[in-house]
Design a protein around this motif. Structure first.
Motif, mmCIF file in Angstrom:
data_model
loop_
_atom_site.group_PDB
_atom_site.id
_atom_site.type_symbol
_atom_site.label_atom_id
_atom_site.label_comp_id
_atom_site.label_asym_id
_atom_site.label_seq_id
_atom_site.Cartn_x
_atom_site.Cartn_y
_atom_site.Cartn_z
ATOM 1 N N UNK A 255 0.816 -1.219 0.000
ATOM 2 C CA UNK A 255 0.000 0.000 0.000
ATOM 3 C C UNK A 255 0.846 1.263 0.000
ATOM 4 N N UNK A 256 2.064 1.178 0.552
ATOM 5 C CA UNK A 256 2.946 2.352 0.552
ATOM 6 C C UNK A 256 3.578 2.549 -0.817
ATOM 7 N N UNK A 257 3.956 1.445 -1.446
ATOM 8 C CA UNK A 257 4.567 1.528 -2.771
ATOM 9 C C UNK A 257 3.570 2.077 -3.793
ATOM 10 N N UNK A 258 2.334 1.629 -3.695
ATOM 11 C CA UNK A 258 1.297 2.010 -4.661
ATOM 12 C C UNK A 258 0.258 2.940 -4.024
ATOM 13 N N UNK A 259 0.713 3.784 -3.123
ATOM 14 C CA UNK A 259 -0.212 4.570 -2.308
ATOM 15 C C UNK A 259 -1.223 5.385 -3.133
ATOM 16 N N UNK A 260 -0.804 6.141 -4.150
ATOM 17 C CA UNK A 260 -1.801 6.900 -4.911
ATOM 18 C C UNK A 260 -2.861 6.010 -5.558
ATOM 19 N N UNK A 261 -2.418 4.858 -6.070
ATOM 20 C CA UNK A 261 -3.375 3.956 -6.705
ATOM 21 C C UNK A 261 -4.269 3.278 -5.672
ATOM 22 N N UNK A 262 -3.752 3.075 -4.447
ATOM 23 C CA UNK A 262 -4.580 2.535 -3.373
ATOM 24 C C UNK A 262 -5.708 3.504 -3.030
ATOM 25 N N UNK A 263 -5.380 4.801 -2.966
ATOM 26 C CA UNK A 263 -6.399 5.808 -2.679
ATOM 27 C C UNK A 263 -7.414 5.878 -3.812
ATOM 28 N N UNK A 264 -6.928 5.843 -5.055
ATOM 29 C CA UNK A 264 -7.836 5.874 -6.195
ATOM 30 C C UNK A 264 -8.719 4.636 -6.215
ATOM 31 N N UNK A 265 -8.153 3.475 -5.861
ATOM 32 C CA UNK A 265 -8.941 2.244 -5.804
ATOM 33 C C UNK A 265 -10.037 2.354 -4.758
ATOM 34 N N UNK A 266 -9.716 2.954 -3.613
ATOM 35 C CA UNK A 266 -10.727 3.145 -2.577
ATOM 36 C C UNK A 266 -11.830 4.068 -3.068
ATOM 37 N N UNK A 267 -11.438 5.129 -3.768
ATOM 38 C CA UNK A 267 -12.438 6.055 -4.316
ATOM 39 C C UNK A 267 -13.353 5.346 -5.302
ATOM 40 N N UNK A 268 -12.801 4.557 -6.212
ATOM 41 C CA UNK A 268 -13.617 3.783 -7.151
ATOM 42 C C UNK A 268 -14.589 2.874 -6.397
ATOM 43 N N UNK A 269 -14.078 2.189 -5.387
ATOM 44 C CA UNK A 269 -14.871 1.224 -4.631
ATOM 45 C C UNK A 269 -16.049 1.909 -3.929
ATOM 46 N N UNK A 270 -15.743 2.952 -3.165
ATOM 47 C CA UNK A 270 -16.789 3.604 -2.379
ATOM 48 C C UNK A 270 -17.772 4.373 -3.260
ATOM 49 N N UNK A 271 -17.284 4.943 -4.357
ATOM 50 C CA UNK A 271 -18.197 5.601 -5.292
ATOM 51 C C UNK A 271 -19.137 4.588 -5.921
ATOM 52 N N UNK A 272 -18.652 3.358 -6.121
ATOM 53 C CA UNK A 272 -19.530 2.303 -6.635
ATOM 54 C C UNK A 272 -20.706 2.065 -5.715
ATOM 55 N N UNK A 273 -20.437 1.985 -4.410
ATOM 56 C CA UNK A 273 -21.526 1.816 -3.443
ATOM 57 C C UNK A 273 -22.508 2.980 -3.516
ATOM 58 N N UNK A 274 -21.968 4.196 -3.422
ATOM 59 C CA UNK A 274 -22.831 5.366 -3.345
ATOM 60 C C UNK A 274 -23.647 5.601 -4.600
ATOM 61 N N UNK A 275 -23.030 5.446 -5.763
ATOM 62 C CA UNK A 275 -23.746 5.685 -7.013
ATOM 63 C C UNK A 275 -24.807 4.623 -7.256
ATOM 64 N N UNK A 276 -24.537 3.375 -6.863
ATOM 65 C CA UNK A 276 -25.556 2.339 -7.013
ATOM 66 C C UNK A 276 -26.754 2.640 -6.114
ATOM 67 N N UNK A 277 -26.494 3.134 -4.906
ATOM 68 C CA UNK A 277 -27.597 3.527 -4.025
ATOM 69 C C UNK A 277 -28.446 4.606 -4.693
ATOM 70 N N UNK A 278 -27.795 5.569 -5.343
ATOM 71 C CA UNK A 278 -28.543 6.621 -6.053
ATOM 72 C C UNK A 278 -29.355 6.043 -7.205
ATOM 73 N N UNK A 279 -28.749 5.150 -7.969
ATOM 74 C CA UNK A 279 -29.441 4.536 -9.107
ATOM 75 C C UNK A 279 -30.695 3.807 -8.654
ATOM 76 N N UNK A 280 -30.639 3.190 -7.479
ATOM 77 C CA UNK A 280 -31.774 2.418 -6.972
ATOM 78 C C UNK A 280 -32.777 3.283 -6.208
ATOM 79 N N UNK A 281 -32.599 4.599 -6.282
ATOM 80 C CA UNK A 281 -33.572 5.495 -5.676
ATOM 81 C C UNK A 281 -33.273 5.911 -4.257
ATOM 82 N N UNK A 282 -32.079 5.572 -3.750
ATOM 83 C CA UNK A 282 -31.707 5.953 -2.395
ATOM 84 C C UNK A 282 -30.939 7.261 -2.379
#
Length: 248
Positions: free
Chosen positions: A45-72
């Motif tokens: 995670x230290x070697x690839x730290x920027x990509x780890x943060x970007x991966x987390x952003x992709x992951x959590x945005x997936x949750x949030x945007x799907x909730x929006x798509x389903x009317x939440x």
């Protein structure tokens, strides 16, 4: 000045296109394998730290945007310095257990779908540049709308500005490699934490994504973990195959 080579997945000048087509796919595959391996070691995670943060952003945005798509509602997004994150959302009851399962799956599966879209965008220089601008802009927009942790408020717009700089200030061949590299990173971010993907619980946070899928979609968590891991790999391979298939 020559026109970009129309048969190149990067659409560079003719000389550059030939060279990149010969080695581009190999380097991307090697980068994907090395990244997936490095993420499994303690200092990964230290070697690839920027990509780890970007991966987390992709992951959590997936949750949030799907909730929006389903009317939440997608209430807020928190990203922390240790690379973890959490999306706060509410769901409409109209979808029942299926909705909960879909939102849980959107975390691990959102990044591969987004990554494949980035890779596919590299087939045209116009869509390459536009997609980098959209990604960078969406990172900034998400900061304004959803990001609420101090660490996220610093790092997410910084990543967005860096990607916009690539889109606005670099040659098209750099943009072509950058968008494919980011797409590959997004696709393999599913493997960022294999222990999490194949775990029923997520420590003090409660159930993992696959644990929630087991609870509400009934099949065991390891089945969902295996299914998503295989799907992520297939999505990556198929998107690269399409982009690098011989043009007529």
């Amino acid at each position: 000045m020559r026109e970009p080579g129309k048969n190149s997945p990067f659409l560079f000048t003719q000389e550059t296109a030939t060279e990149v087509e010969q080695m581009g796919l190999t380097w991307l595959v090697v980068a994907a394998i090395i990244t997936a391996i490095i993420w499994q070691i303690p200092i990964g995670n230290y070697i690839l730290y920027p990509f780890s943060i970007l991966a987390t952003w992709f992951h959590e945005m997936g949750h949030g945007l799907m909730a929006l798509i389903l009317g939440g509602q997608f209430q807020k997004l928190e990203i922390f310095a240790n690379g973890s994150g959490v999306a706060h959302y509410t769901l409409s009851g109209a979808w029942g257990y299926l909705g909960i399962g879909l939102v849980a799956a959107a975390g691990p599966m959102g990044p591969p779908i987004a990554g494949a879209s980035l890779i596919m965008a590299s087939r045209s220089w116009r869509t390459t540049s536009l997609s980098l601008k959209i990604l960078g802009g969406f990172l900034l927009l998400s900061t304004l709308i959803w990001v609420r942790s101090w660490f996220g408020l610093v790092t997410i717009p910084l990543l967005g500005l860096m990607i916009l700089a690539v889109a606005l200030k670099t040659p098209i061949w750099v943009q072509g490699f950058a968008i494919q590299f980011l797409g590959v990173q997004a696709c393999i971010s599913t493997y960022h934490q294999l222990n999490y993907l194949f775990s029923y619980t997520a420590g003090p946070l409660g159930l993992s994504d696959t644990g929630q899928m087991q609870r509400y979609l009934f099949l065991p968590y390891w089945f969902w973990g295996l299914l998503m891991a295989m799907a992520s790999l297939m999505i990556l391979v198929q998107s690269l195959r399409i982009v690098y298939s011989k043009k007529q």
